[in-house]
Design a protein around this motif. Structure first.
Motif, PDB file in Angstrom:
ATOM      1  N   ASP A  38     -58.772  21.530  25.391  1.00 50.13           N
ATOM      2  CA  ASP A  38     -58.297  21.478  23.995  1.00 50.13           C
ATOM      3  C   ASP A  38     -57.753  22.841  23.558  1.00 50.13           C
ATOM      4  O   ASP A  38     -56.683  22.939  22.948  1.00 50.13           O
ATOM      5  N   ILE A  39     -58.508  23.890  23.861  1.00 50.84           N
ATOM      6  CA  ILE A  39     -58.141  25.234  23.390  1.00 50.84           C
ATOM      7  C   ILE A  39     -56.895  25.739  24.117  1.00 50.84           C
ATOM      8  O   ILE A  39     -55.972  26.278  23.498  1.00 50.84           O
ATOM      9  N   TYR A  66     -63.171  29.370  21.574  1.00 55.74           N
ATOM     10  CA  TYR A  66     -61.930  30.027  21.148  1.00 55.74           C
ATOM     11  C   TYR A  66     -61.361  30.835  22.302  1.00 55.74           C
ATOM     12  O   TYR A  66     -62.057  31.160  23.266  1.00 55.74           O
ATOM     13  N   ALA A  67     -60.077  31.138  22.190  1.00 55.23           N
ATOM     14  CA  ALA A  67     -59.417  31.963  23.195  1.00 55.23           C
ATOM     15  C   ALA A  67     -58.473  32.917  22.497  1.00 55.23           C
ATOM     16  O   ALA A  67     -57.938  32.609  21.438  1.00 55.23           O
ATOM     17  N   PHE A  91     -61.006  19.941   8.984  1.00 52.95           N
ATOM     18  CA  PHE A  91     -62.258  19.595   9.666  1.00 52.95           C
ATOM     19  C   PHE A  91     -63.024  20.812  10.199  1.00 52.95           C
ATOM     20  O   PHE A  91     -64.051  21.179   9.661  1.00 52.95           O
ATOM     21  N   ASP A  92     -62.506  21.478  11.247  1.00 49.40           N
ATOM     22  CA  ASP A  92     -63.339  22.474  11.946  1.00 49.40           C
ATOM     23  C   ASP A  92     -63.794  23.629  11.054  1.00 49.40           C
ATOM     24  O   ASP A  92     -64.972  23.959  11.020  1.00 49.40           O
ATOM     25  N   TRP A  93     -62.824  24.228  10.324  1.00 44.56           N
ATOM     26  CA  TRP A  93     -63.221  25.433   9.577  1.00 44.56           C
ATOM     27  C   TRP A  93     -64.107  25.111   8.369  1.00 44.56           C
ATOM     28  O   TRP A  93     -65.108  25.795   8.136  1.00 44.56           O
ATOM     29  N   ASP A 104     -61.539  25.822  18.440  1.00 45.15           N
ATOM     30  CA  ASP A 104     -61.884  24.394  18.391  1.00 45.15           C
ATOM     31  C   ASP A 104     -63.404  24.245  18.475  1.00 45.15           C
ATOM     32  O   ASP A 104     -64.072  25.039  19.140  1.00 45.15           O
ATOM     33  N   THR A 105     -63.927  23.231  17.819  1.00 45.96           N
ATOM     34  CA  THR A 105     -65.381  23.015  17.828  1.00 45.96           C
ATOM     35  C   THR A 105     -65.709  21.640  18.409  1.00 45.96           C
ATOM     36  O   THR A 105     -64.840  20.774  18.503  1.00 45.96           O
TER      37      THR A 105
END
Length: 390
Positions: A235-236, A99-100, A144-146, A80-81
């Motif tokens: 979020d992540i 990220y996780a 969106f994010d990528w 997630d960004t």
């Protein structure tokens, strides 16, 4: 060394929060790393349940866009960004990449922070050094994010590693399919609260993140940014819980699954052409007399029609005609008119169903539009044709 010559404002404060600098080319970014045991519970699940979810996909292979078949748990990358705006394009900067992923018996969460607008080389260098995963898991990340990461990466691509090729599981589309019947909005925070049992305390709303980031650029004070890191972290973690929950829903192992959820799962499998899986879910639902039962019968009837099982389709559509729901009754009457006219050549009965459909349409507040087979104009044409045949 270059580290000594770079002044990092409030360095001690950052380090108290597990945030450390990463240096390259006379510049730096900040990286936070947190470790969770797999027993840690986030919402209704603990992270070990995610390992079970990956096992399920590998043990009962089903063709599904979210299937982790062929993956080990470590190969999924929950991402997630946070960005300075919601629009796409070059004017929108990513200031946090989070990220996780599973590593041994822990979940490792990392966040790469852009400490000032010129530091994108260290940001992407540090991020891409660590990325050796098979599949990205996001929430609305496909649109969106990528794409946003790709856009920003082009600006620094001479100086940093290439972007890897990933598979991509976007959980937003799954959430929309499974819960649009009960949630008006499908923001992750709403899905968390209503579906996953995640309670956020003192959370900074996502829309404030850009404002807080610009304040941080001016003041260098970490406190506001630490709030954003916490927001992004939840979020992540929620992506992991959400992926686990969706898997349990799709594979029928969620004991608390509601009838409408089972119906949506069945419908999804039907849309994917996974007939057997669809049948499994829908047949279980089709025995009652509630609205979901009739929806399931209608979906099964369409499936039988596709498979040219006319008699079976006819019986199921006949049941739906008594559902009490105008939309479903209308569609069932139209389908029965078609089957009796074209397949069973029973024109009087076809006419009967056509007339019943016309009565339903005339009583509806929002009748189907003209191009639809169920619209009044189309039904009148059908009736004329049947009168000629009679």
């Amino acid at each position: 060394p270059q580290e000594a010559s770079i002044e990092i404002p409030f360095r001690e404060r950052w380090e108290q929060e597990n945030v450390f600098p990463y240096f390259i080319d006379k510049d730096y970014c900040l990286i936070r790393e947190v470790k969770y045991p797999l027993s840690y519970q986030h919402g209704h699940y603990c992270f070990r349940d995610f390992l079970t979810a990956v096992d399920i996909w590998n043990q009962q292979p089903v063709n599904h866009p979210l299937s982790a078949e062929g993956h080990q748990a470590e190969e999924l990358f929950f991402f997630d960004t946070e960005t300075t705006g919601l629009g796409g394009g070059v004017g929108n900067t990513i200031f946090l990449l989070g990220y996780a992923s599973i590593s041994g018996d822990s979940l490792i969460l990392r966040q790469h922070i852009l400490p000032h607008p010129g530091a994108e080389v260290p940001l992407y260098q540090s991020f891409l050094e660590k990325v050796n995963y098979k599949t990205l898991v996001t929430y609305n990340g496909k649109s969106f994010d990528w794409p946003q990461v790709k856009t920003r990466h082009t600006l620094v691509r001479e100086h940093v590693p290439k972007l890897p090729q990933f598979g991509h599981f976007d959980l937003f589309h799954a959430a929309r399919r499974l819960w649009k019947h009960k949630l008006e909005r499908l923001k992750l925070a709403i899905v968390e609260k209503e579906v996953l049992g995640v309670e956020r305390v003192d959370d900074i709303p996502g829309f404030l993140a850009p404002i807080i980031y610009f304040e941080f650029i001016d003041s260098k004070q970490p406190d506001g940014m630490l709030g954003i890191l916490k927001h992004n972290e939840i979020d992540i973690l929620s992506l992991i819980t959400l992926y686990t929950h969706i898997t349990f829903q799709l594979c029928g192992t969620d004991k608390t699954q509601t009838r409408p959820e089972s119906y949506e799962v069945g419908r999804w499998f039907a849309a994917l052409g996974e007939k057997n899986e669809a049948k499994k879910f829908l047949t279980k639902l089709a025995t009652g007399k509630d609205f979901t039962s009739y929806q399931a019968k209608y979906a099964l009837a369409l499936q039988n029609k596709k498979d040219l099982n006319w008699e079976c389709a006819r019986n199921l559509f006949s049941d739906v005609v008594d559902s009490g729901d105008n939309r479903l009754m209308l569609e069932a009457c139209v389908e029965l008119a078609k089957i009796h006219e074209h397949r069973l050549k029973d024109y009087p009965l076809a006419k009967d169903y056509c007339q019943r459909a016309m009565i339903i349409v005339s009583e509806m507040e929002n009748p189907p539009i003209m191009t639809n087979q169920s619209s009044l104009e189309q039904l009148k044409l059908r009736l004329k044709r049947l009168d000629r045949k009679l």
